[in-house]
Design an enzyme around this catalytic site. Structure first.
Site, mmCIF file in Angstrom:
data_model
loop_
_atom_site.group_PDB
_atom_site.id
_atom_site.type_symbol
_atom_site.label_atom_id
_atom_site.label_comp_id
_atom_site.label_asym_id
_atom_site.label_seq_id
_atom_site.Cartn_x
_atom_site.Cartn_y
_atom_site.Cartn_z
ATOM 1 N N ASN A 68 1.032 17.980 -22.197
ATOM 2 C CA ASN A 68 0.564 16.986 -23.173
ATOM 3 C C ASN A 68 0.773 17.426 -24.621
ATOM 4 O O ASN A 68 0.452 16.669 -25.540
ATOM 5 C CB ASN A 68 -0.941 16.744 -22.988
ATOM 6 N N ARG B 14 0.812 -1.236 0.000
ATOM 7 C CA ARG B 14 0.000 0.000 0.000
ATOM 8 C C ARG B 14 0.837 1.274 0.000
ATOM 9 O O ARG B 14 0.369 2.345 0.394
ATOM 10 C CB ARG B 14 -0.983 0.012 1.174
ATOM 11 N N ARG C 91 -1.713 21.539 -15.876
ATOM 12 C CA ARG C 91 -0.695 20.510 -16.150
ATOM 13 C C ARG C 91 -0.889 19.871 -17.529
ATOM 14 O O ARG C 91 0.025 19.281 -18.085
ATOM 15 C CB ARG C 91 -0.709 19.438 -15.056
ATOM 16 N N LYS D 110 3.941 11.248 -11.873
ATOM 17 C CA LYS D 110 3.081 10.374 -12.677
ATOM 18 C C LYS D 110 3.722 8.997 -12.752
ATOM 19 O O LYS D 110 4.894 8.871 -13.084
ATOM 20 C CB LYS D 110 2.919 10.926 -14.093
ATOM 21 N N HIS E 256 1.666 15.027 -27.311
ATOM 22 C CA HIS E 256 1.490 13.674 -26.765
ATOM 23 C C HIS E 256 0.146 13.049 -27.143
ATOM 24 O O HIS E 256 0.002 11.835 -27.103
ATOM 25 C CB HIS E 256 1.632 13.688 -25.241
ATOM 26 N N GLU F 58 -3.169 17.324 -12.344
ATOM 27 C CA GLU F 58 -3.665 17.559 -13.704
ATOM 28 C C GLU F 58 -5.180 17.801 -13.759
ATOM 29 O O GLU F 58 -5.931 17.120 -14.447
ATOM 30 C CB GLU F 58 -3.284 16.387 -14.625
ATOM 31 N N LYS G 55 9.081 22.188 -15.800
ATOM 32 C CA LYS G 55 8.195 21.100 -15.357
ATOM 33 C C LYS G 55 7.786 21.312 -13.896
ATOM 34 O O LYS G 55 6.622 21.115 -13.527
ATOM 35 C CB LYS G 55 8.872 19.743 -15.552
ATOM 36 N N HIS H 104 1.169 9.745 -28.540
ATOM 37 C CA HIS H 104 0.884 8.463 -27.875
ATOM 38 C C HIS H 104 0.142 7.514 -28.812
ATOM 39 O O HIS H 104 0.365 6.301 -28.793
ATOM 40 C CB HIS H 104 0.043 8.683 -26.614
ATOM 41 N N HIS I 246 9.419 6.983 -27.779
ATOM 42 C CA HIS I 246 8.571 8.079 -27.314
ATOM 43 C C HIS I 246 8.945 9.423 -27.960
ATOM 44 O O HIS I 246 8.073 10.138 -28.457
ATOM 45 C CB HIS I 246 8.688 8.152 -25.786
ATOM 46 N N GLU J 175 11.289 16.176 -25.608
ATOM 47 C CA GLU J 175 10.577 16.721 -24.433
ATOM 48 C C GLU J 175 11.085 18.125 -24.092
ATOM 49 O O GLU J 175 10.330 18.980 -23.641
ATOM 50 C CB GLU J 175 10.747 15.800 -23.212
HETATM 51 N N1 GLY Z 1 4.604 13.850 -18.727
HETATM 52 C C1 GLY Z 1 3.548 14.749 -18.557
HETATM 53 C C2 GLY Z 1 3.271 15.069 -17.137
HETATM 54 O O1 GLY Z 1 4.062 14.753 -16.263
HETATM 55 O O2 GLY Z 1 2.268 15.649 -16.834
#
Ligand code: GLY
Length: 366
Positions: free
Chosen positions: A248, A124, A244, A146, A251, A240, A230, A255, A267, A188
């Site tokens: 994207n 947990r 945030r 994330k 992406h 998000e 970031k 993606h 990627h 990125e």
């Molecule tokens: N990789 C996108 C984020 O961390 O929100």
């Protein structure tokens, strides 16, 4: 009928430091001895990074008297599945790891996403330390909490938000990377320039050769910039709920391309193609006027700017519907208004775009 309320109002401090430097493995071990995050440490890594750095990190921990074991899986995006997490968690349990342990994620984006996910669920939840060893992971994946794995239906569709206790960005670890991996992370970094920092975009334009040659000063410079950009976005919107989403950019379509390629295209290249397609959507929707400049910088970096032949627009548009920003199966896009600035779309930072515009942008990206 009876009712009882469970009062769970909480104040949580998830703050942590991003440490940037060179040759940090001994420092990491020393810091862990002081912090005592666990009674022992599970170093989670992949088969490539294991050969290069896992023993070095393990030796550093041993020299501080910290018990540790290395747990690794086969390198590559195709390992990023729930089954791999279960196998790793089982091995940890078999070695006597429990709630009193801590996880150290040592590797690229696949490792940091998956080790983070394991740390968030193992017994947990146990403390997590990130030691990203690729530029993608240093620029993006290791920062912001994330975690997750891919599913049959798409990339990162199963995961959690789980913040690490510390992130160590060791530039020395980038020196063994093949140039394709540097390009991967530069995608990125270019994204960060487009979404938030025109100066960074110009810097990349002027210093791309130095970065591809892994010049330490250039790598340190972009590491700082990536962390600030970031970090600011994550601090403003950790879960998000809105802002945030600007991370994207590139992406949503990227993606989809990654998934449709069976994860054979990495990627960074997928994000590069995704940025080109989404920049063209932005040209139509927000009046973004730097499609050509973006294409020039991506091409100069050696990143692809065209959708792979044989990948049809209809398939991409279908795959995009499963993106996490979609509502009722309708995709939403995060779009720049100019270099260094994203459209707020009334605080949502993402909006629906009509199919005709998306299709046209996809056609133009061929
Ligand atoms: N990789 C996108 C984020 O961390 O929100």
């Amino acid at each position: 009928m009876k009712q009882q309320r469970i009062n769970l109002e909480r104040k949580i401090d998830d703050s942590y430091d991003l440490v940037i430097g060179t040759d940090l493995l001994l420092r990491i071990a020393e810091n862990l001895r002081q912090k005592q995050l666990g009674t022992k440490y599970a170093i989670i890594t992949d088969s490539n990074v294991r050969r290069l750095y896992a023993d070095k990190l393990s030796d550093a921990l041993n020299s501080e008297g910290l018990r540790n074991d290395i747990f690794y899986f086969r390198a590559g995006e195709r390992s990023k599945r729930l089954g791999t997490c279960e196998a790793l968690a089982d091995r940890m349990s078999a070695e006597g790891y429990g709630r009193d342990c801590a996880v150290i994620a040592l590797g690229g984006g696949v490792v940091t996403d998956m080790a983070g996910f394991i740390a968030s669920g193992f017994n947990r939840g146990v403390p997590l330390v990130m030691v990203p060893s690729s530029l993608v992971a240093q620029a993006d994946a290791s920062i912001g909490g994330k975690t997750g794995v891919d599913t049959e239906h798409g990339k990162n569709l199963f995961g959690t938000f789980y913040q690490p206790k510390k992130v160590w960005l060791d530039i020395a670890l980038l020196q063994t990377l093949p140039v394709e991996e540097i390009r991967n992370g530069l995608a990125e970094t270019i994204k960060h320039g487009v979404i938030a920092d025109k100066e960074l975009f110009e810097y990349l334009n002027s210093n791309i050769e130095g970065l591809l040659a892994k010049t330490e000063a250039d790598l340190l410079h972009i590491a700082e910039k990536n962390c600030v950009i970031k970090g600011n976005v994550v601090m403003a919107d950790p879960d998000e709920k809105g802002m945030r989403r600007i991370l994207n950019f590139g992406h949503t379509i990227g993606h989809a391309i990654e998934k449709l390629s069976g994860y054979k295209i990495s990627h960074g290249p997928c994000v590069s193609i995704g940025m080109m397609a989404e920049a063209r959507i932005a040209q139509k929707v927000t009046g973004f006027d730097s499609v050509r400049r973006l294409e020039e910088l991506l091409a100069k970096t050696g990143l692809p700017v065209k959708i792979p032949s044989g990948m049809c627009s209809e398939a991409i548009m279908e795959a995009v519907k499963l993106d996490k920003k979609s509502k009722d199966h309708r995709p939403r896009y995060c779009l720049p208004t100019r270099i260094g600035h994203m459209s707020e779309f009334k605080g949502e930072y993402a909006d629906y775009v009509n199919d005709k515009t998306v299709k046209k942008a996809l056609q133009a990206a061929r």
